[in-house]
Design a protein around this motif. Structure first.
Motif, mmCIF file in Angstrom:
data_model
loop_
_atom_site.group_PDB
_atom_site.id
_atom_site.type_symbol
_atom_site.label_atom_id
_atom_site.label_comp_id
_atom_site.label_asym_id
_atom_site.label_seq_id
_atom_site.Cartn_x
_atom_site.Cartn_y
_atom_site.Cartn_z
ATOM 1 N N GLU A 37 -24.063 28.804 2.188
ATOM 2 C CA GLU A 37 -23.969 28.321 0.947
ATOM 3 C C GLU A 37 -23.226 26.958 0.746
ATOM 4 O OE1 GLU A 37 -22.756 29.312 -3.740
ATOM 5 O OE2 GLU A 37 -22.443 30.694 -2.304
ATOM 6 N N ILE A 38 -23.451 25.972 0.162
ATOM 7 C CA ILE A 38 -22.290 24.711 0.150
ATOM 8 C C ILE A 38 -22.042 24.536 -1.107
ATOM 9 C CG2 ILE A 38 -23.116 23.760 2.378
ATOM 10 C CD1 ILE A 38 -24.566 21.458 0.673
ATOM 11 N N ILE A 39 -20.811 24.009 -1.216
ATOM 12 C CA ILE A 39 -20.405 23.574 -2.713
ATOM 13 C C ILE A 39 -19.763 21.927 -2.361
ATOM 14 C CG2 ILE A 39 -18.593 23.735 -4.306
ATOM 15 C CD1 ILE A 39 -18.558 26.723 -3.603
ATOM 16 N N PRO A 40 -20.319 20.855 -2.916
ATOM 17 C CA PRO A 40 -19.896 19.721 -2.907
ATOM 18 C C PRO A 40 -18.640 19.505 -3.571
ATOM 19 C CG PRO A 40 -22.081 19.615 -3.570
ATOM 20 C CD PRO A 40 -21.756 21.130 -3.635
ATOM 21 N N VAL A 41 -17.687 18.884 -3.064
ATOM 22 C CA VAL A 41 -16.292 18.372 -3.723
ATOM 23 C C VAL A 41 -16.184 16.903 -3.527
ATOM 24 C CG1 VAL A 41 -13.982 19.061 -3.792
ATOM 25 C CG2 VAL A 41 -15.545 20.834 -3.357
ATOM 26 N N ASN A 42 -15.995 16.266 -4.530
ATOM 27 C CA ASN A 42 -15.860 14.821 -4.480
ATOM 28 C C ASN A 42 -15.296 14.249 -5.689
ATOM 29 O OD1 ASN A 42 -18.225 13.998 -6.571
ATOM 30 N ND2 ASN A 42 -19.310 15.071 -4.879
ATOM 31 N N LEU A 43 -14.703 13.180 -5.527
ATOM 32 C CA LEU A 43 -13.758 12.606 -6.659
ATOM 33 C C LEU A 43 -14.603 12.394 -8.209
ATOM 34 C CD1 LEU A 43 -11.969 9.621 -4.848
ATOM 35 C CD2 LEU A 43 -10.940 11.811 -5.499
ATOM 36 N N LYS A 44 -16.003 12.398 -8.167
ATOM 37 C CA LYS A 44 -16.506 12.301 -9.184
ATOM 38 C C LYS A 44 -17.323 13.544 -9.665
ATOM 39 C CE LYS A 44 -18.166 7.547 -8.569
ATOM 40 N NZ LYS A 44 -19.284 6.676 -8.262
ATOM 41 N N GLY A 45 -16.844 14.692 -8.889
ATOM 42 C CA GLY A 45 -17.706 16.213 -9.262
ATOM 43 C C GLY A 45 -19.177 16.018 -9.208
ATOM 44 N N ASP A 66 -22.935 16.409 -8.351
ATOM 45 C CA ASP A 66 -23.954 17.060 -7.654
ATOM 46 C C ASP A 66 -24.735 16.530 -6.333
ATOM 47 O OD1 ASP A 66 -23.375 18.768 -10.090
ATOM 48 O OD2 ASP A 66 -25.547 18.721 -10.796
ATOM 49 N N VAL A 67 -24.715 17.276 -5.358
ATOM 50 C CA VAL A 67 -25.213 16.663 -4.196
ATOM 51 C C VAL A 67 -26.329 17.706 -3.590
ATOM 52 C CG1 VAL A 67 -24.939 15.746 -1.792
ATOM 53 C CG2 VAL A 67 -23.238 15.544 -3.671
ATOM 54 N N HIS A 68 -27.533 17.317 -3.145
ATOM 55 C CA HIS A 68 -28.382 18.193 -2.458
ATOM 56 C C HIS A 68 -28.994 19.197 -3.309
ATOM 57 C CE1 HIS A 68 -27.622 16.001 1.270
ATOM 58 N NE2 HIS A 68 -26.646 16.670 1.641
ATOM 59 N N GLY A 69 -28.622 18.779 -4.840
ATOM 60 C CA GLY A 69 -29.260 20.059 -5.789
ATOM 61 C C GLY A 69 -28.209 21.123 -5.817
ATOM 62 N N GLU A 70 -27.227 20.984 -5.216
ATOM 63 C CA GLU A 70 -25.997 21.864 -5.605
ATOM 64 C C GLU A 70 -24.872 21.166 -6.491
ATOM 65 O OE1 GLU A 70 -26.439 24.775 -3.932
ATOM 66 O OE2 GLU A 70 -27.733 24.330 -2.530
ATOM 67 N N LYS A 71 -24.204 22.138 -7.284
ATOM 68 C CA LYS A 71 -23.259 21.914 -8.353
ATOM 69 C C LYS A 71 -22.090 21.337 -7.643
ATOM 70 C CE LYS A 71 -21.017 21.928 -12.261
ATOM 71 N NZ LYS A 71 -20.725 20.488 -12.683
ATOM 72 N N GLY A 72 -21.728 20.106 -8.025
ATOM 73 C CA GLY A 72 -20.346 19.766 -7.289
ATOM 74 C C GLY A 72 -19.165 19.719 -8.439
ATOM 75 N N TYR A 73 -17.933 19.585 -7.782
ATOM 76 C CA TYR A 73 -16.852 19.674 -8.243
ATOM 77 C C TYR A 73 -15.867 18.688 -8.044
ATOM 78 C CZ TYR A 73 -18.828 24.177 -9.420
ATOM 79 O OH TYR A 73 -19.590 25.278 -9.883
ATOM 80 N N LYS A 74 -14.821 18.315 -8.739
ATOM 81 C CA LYS A 74 -13.597 17.440 -8.482
ATOM 82 C C LYS A 74 -12.590 17.886 -7.427
ATOM 83 C CE LYS A 74 -14.294 14.595 -12.477
ATOM 84 N NZ LYS A 74 -13.825 14.250 -13.813
ATOM 85 N N SER A 75 -12.462 19.224 -7.409
ATOM 86 C CA SER A 75 -11.303 19.422 -6.722
ATOM 87 C C SER A 75 -11.747 21.157 -6.306
ATOM 88 C CB SER A 75 -10.181 19.663 -7.390
ATOM 89 O OG SER A 75 -10.103 20.373 -8.377
ATOM 90 N N LEU A 76 -11.192 21.764 -5.223
ATOM 91 C CA LEU A 76 -11.056 23.135 -4.652
ATOM 92 C C LEU A 76 -11.076 23.937 -6.009
ATOM 93 C CD1 LEU A 76 -9.926 22.994 -1.178
ATOM 94 C CD2 LEU A 76 -12.170 22.920 -2.034
ATOM 95 N N ALA A 77 -9.710 23.625 -6.962
ATOM 96 C CA ALA A 77 -9.376 24.387 -7.926
ATOM 97 C C ALA A 77 -10.418 24.411 -8.968
ATOM 98 C CB ALA A 77 -7.913 23.683 -8.442
ATOM 99 N N ASP A 78 -11.125 23.421 -9.195
ATOM 100 C CA ASP A 78 -12.378 23.492 -10.238
ATOM 101 C C ASP A 78 -13.281 24.343 -9.919
ATOM 102 O OD1 ASP A 78 -10.711 21.500 -11.768
ATOM 103 O OD2 ASP A 78 -11.948 19.827 -10.938
ATOM 104 N N ILE A 79 -13.598 24.920 -8.764
ATOM 105 C CA ILE A 79 -14.777 25.589 -8.161
ATOM 106 C C ILE A 79 -14.583 26.960 -9.001
ATOM 107 C CG2 ILE A 79 -15.900 26.907 -6.310
ATOM 108 C CD1 ILE A 79 -14.897 24.367 -4.537
#
Length: 141
Positions: free
Chosen positions: A47-55, A57-70
């Motif tokens: 399972e992947i979780i994208p983490v990037n400055l804008k939060g 979504d990538v590859h249909g996976e929910k993105g977050y701005k930081s690890l703490a936001d997951i």
């Protein structure tokens, strides 16, 4: 002291199904994180979780701005895969420690000996200067 990857740790992380937070994964298809994250998800079965400055979504996976936001139901993350430059990776490792991640994986060309030592001292597995897509052929993935 320069970190030396333990082949048994690399193999265990690659073979054990789990959740990988991919820090630095965005919708930019030109960045290596874009393709490597697909490998981690589709070939390794993680399972992947994208983490990037804008939060984003990538590859249909929910993105977050930081690890703490997951969300807490995704914790502890099995691996925090770091696609950030060496100057920023220490902060990511500190955040990985804070959220209770089990391992940090620093991609090719990413180094921070002090931060890696902090991770080891906190009980995390550490892989440095490596890419799961390149390692995969060793393990038939």
């Amino acid at each position: 002291m320069m970190h030396v990857n333990d082949p048994a740790v690399v193999e265990r992380l690659m073979r054990t199904k789990g959740t990988w937070a991919i820090v630095g994964l965005s919708t930019n298809e030109w960045r290596s994180a874009y393709d490597v994250s697909l490998y981690v998800r589709d070939k390794m079965g993680m399972e992947i979780i994208p983490v990037n400055l804008k939060g984003e979504d990538v590859h249909g996976e929910k993105g977050y701005k930081s690890l703490a936001d997951i969300p807490a139901d995704k914790h502890p993350m099995d691996v925090v895969d770091c696609f950030v430059n060496s100057g920023r990776v220490g902060a990511v490792i500190d955040e990985a420690i804070a959220v209770g991640a089990k391992a940090v994986w620093l991609q090719l060309g990413v180094f921070d000996d002090d931060a890696c030592q902090r991770a080891r001292d906190a009980g995390l597995d550490v892989v440095v200067n490596s890419c799961p897509a390149r390692e995969g052929w060793h393990y038939g993935l």
